[in-house]
Design a protein around this motif. Sequence first.
Motif, PDB file in Angstrom:
ATOM      1  N   GLU A 223       0.830  -1.213   0.000  1.00 21.14           N
ATOM      2  CA  GLU A 223       0.000   0.000   0.000  1.00 21.14           C
ATOM      3  C   GLU A 223       0.867   1.266   0.000  1.00 21.14           C
ATOM      4  OE1 GLU A 223      -3.245  -0.285  -0.233  1.00 21.14           O
ATOM      5  OE2 GLU A 223      -3.122  -2.485  -0.127  1.00 21.14           O
ATOM      6  N   GLN A 224       2.158   1.100  -0.288  1.00 20.00           N
ATOM      7  CA  GLN A 224       3.080   2.226  -0.148  1.00 20.00           C
ATOM      8  C   GLN A 224       2.814   3.380  -1.118  1.00 20.00           C
ATOM      9  OE1 GLN A 224       3.919  -0.931  -0.742  1.00 20.00           O
ATOM     10  NE2 GLN A 224       5.421  -1.146  -2.384  1.00 20.00           N
ATOM     11  N   ILE A 225       2.365   3.080  -2.319  1.00 22.98           N
ATOM     12  CA  ILE A 225       2.096   4.159  -3.269  1.00 22.98           C
ATOM     13  C   ILE A 225       0.942   5.020  -2.762  1.00 22.98           C
ATOM     14  CG2 ILE A 225       1.331   4.712  -5.605  1.00 22.98           C
ATOM     15  CD1 ILE A 225       2.731   2.134  -6.531  1.00 22.98           C
ATOM     16  N   ASP A 226      -0.119   4.381  -2.314  1.00 26.70           N
ATOM     17  CA  ASP A 226      -1.264   5.129  -1.784  1.00 26.70           C
ATOM     18  C   ASP A 226      -0.868   5.924  -0.544  1.00 26.70           C
ATOM     19  OD1 ASP A 226      -2.949   4.173  -3.748  1.00 26.70           O
ATOM     20  OD2 ASP A 226      -3.695   2.498  -2.536  1.00 26.70           O
ATOM     21  N   ALA A 227      -0.014   5.333   0.302  1.00 27.02           N
ATOM     22  CA  ALA A 227       0.417   6.025   1.512  1.00 27.02           C
ATOM     23  C   ALA A 227       1.193   7.293   1.168  1.00 27.02           C
ATOM     24  CB  ALA A 227       1.275   5.097   2.374  1.00 27.02           C
ATOM     25  N   THR A 232       1.244  13.366   0.303  1.00 25.91           N
ATOM     26  CA  THR A 232       1.566  14.461  -0.619  1.00 25.91           C
ATOM     27  C   THR A 232       0.313  15.091  -1.206  1.00 25.91           C
ATOM     28  OG1 THR A 232       1.780  12.855  -2.428  1.00 25.91           O
ATOM     29  CG2 THR A 232       3.802  13.455  -1.252  1.00 25.91           C
ATOM     30  N   GLY A 233      -0.803  14.958  -0.495  1.00 27.33           N
ATOM     31  CA  GLY A 233      -2.048  15.587  -0.942  1.00 27.33           C
ATOM     32  C   GLY A 233      -2.568  15.028  -2.244  1.00 27.33           C
ATOM     33  N   GLY A 234      -2.194  13.782  -2.542  1.00 24.29           N
ATOM     34  CA  GLY A 234      -2.664  13.146  -3.763  1.00 24.29           C
ATOM     35  C   GLY A 234      -1.839  13.460  -4.992  1.00 24.29           C
ATOM     36  N   ASN A 235      -0.837  14.323  -4.845  1.00 22.12           N
ATOM     37  CA  ASN A 235      -0.086  14.797  -6.005  1.00 22.12           C
ATOM     38  C   ASN A 235       1.179  13.999  -6.312  1.00 22.12           C
ATOM     39  OD1 ASN A 235      -1.835  17.048  -6.475  1.00 22.12           O
ATOM     40  ND2 ASN A 235      -0.873  18.068  -4.718  1.00 22.12           N
TER      41      ASN A 235
END
Length: 341
Positions: A223-227, A232-235
């Motif tokens: 889940e590291q990418i989503d974390a 980073t505020g989704g950016n």
Amino acid sequence: MKAVQLSKYDQQPELVEVPEPEITGPLDVIVRIGGAGVCRTDLHIIEGQWEQKSGVVLPYTIGHENAGWVHAVGDAVTNVAVGDPVILHPLVTCGLCAACRDGDDVHCAGSRFPGIDSDGGYAELLKTNARSVVKLDPSLEPAAVAALADAGLTAIHAVRKAAAHLRPSQKVVVIGAGGLGHIGIQVLRAMSAAEIIVVDRSWEALALAEELGAHHIVRADGEQIDAVKDLTGGNGAEAVLDFVGEGGAVEDGVAMLRRAGSYYVIGYGGRIDVPTIDIISTEINFVGNLVGSYSDLSELMVLAARGLVTLHTARYPLEEFASALHDLEQGKVRGRAILVP
């Protein structure tokens, strides 16, 4: 003298007796090794990954992260004297080609790379030249800083590139908090005010990253990418420094970038496979990093002498090189393994 030599690829090196190096040129420097770093590249060399690129003739002595004391010098050497503690820039450079004249000695046209394409420092003595030795501050012990000669040098080389563009309001992801990454985190703290996010599979490595000043730690558990996107505020981050370079880290690193972000390739072993339309539509950058310059190493030693960069080490006698290589391969080394003759 004793030396650890590789005589055949994909087989364990051997501790053997070899002749001591001799002064043959006016700028030669022979160093009595006080510590030699054990690097993942050494594992790749043993596996034969560097056979075509290095062109080295077997058998030869491995080990490219070296520090010690000056043992003998040629008659034109003026920057160090016998007995001085030194760390060795990994390349033996000419000083005369266009790259050297520009201070870009990483790309010297006539360089040697002891431990890669010529005899290295898994030994009692190593021959280099006056251009490659950096005199150590009296507070620094050779065995304590030896691995900074490559791991630290590579880290500062990449961090300097990233830090030149990072602002305090921005975020940088560090993938891998092991031998290279834990140094990169410290150099980032010293050279940039950006917010640091560290990603690793190991809770122990993440705990060390937190001790060293990481602002956020993320376990690579799928889940590291989503974390990272959440942090980073989704950016995504403005920069990703990938100290792993294989095993899914490359794909993760690219996915963690924001638009116009930069991905710094430091670890290796994997491949970058990104559709060109994705690169141009987001204007992301890919930046390769080898080792750093002599000036990079000199500046790194200043940070080390000030206590801003410390190397976490596990020391092994030279005779126990096989244990050090095994522990590194099995992920049992916290920080960096050091062979001490």
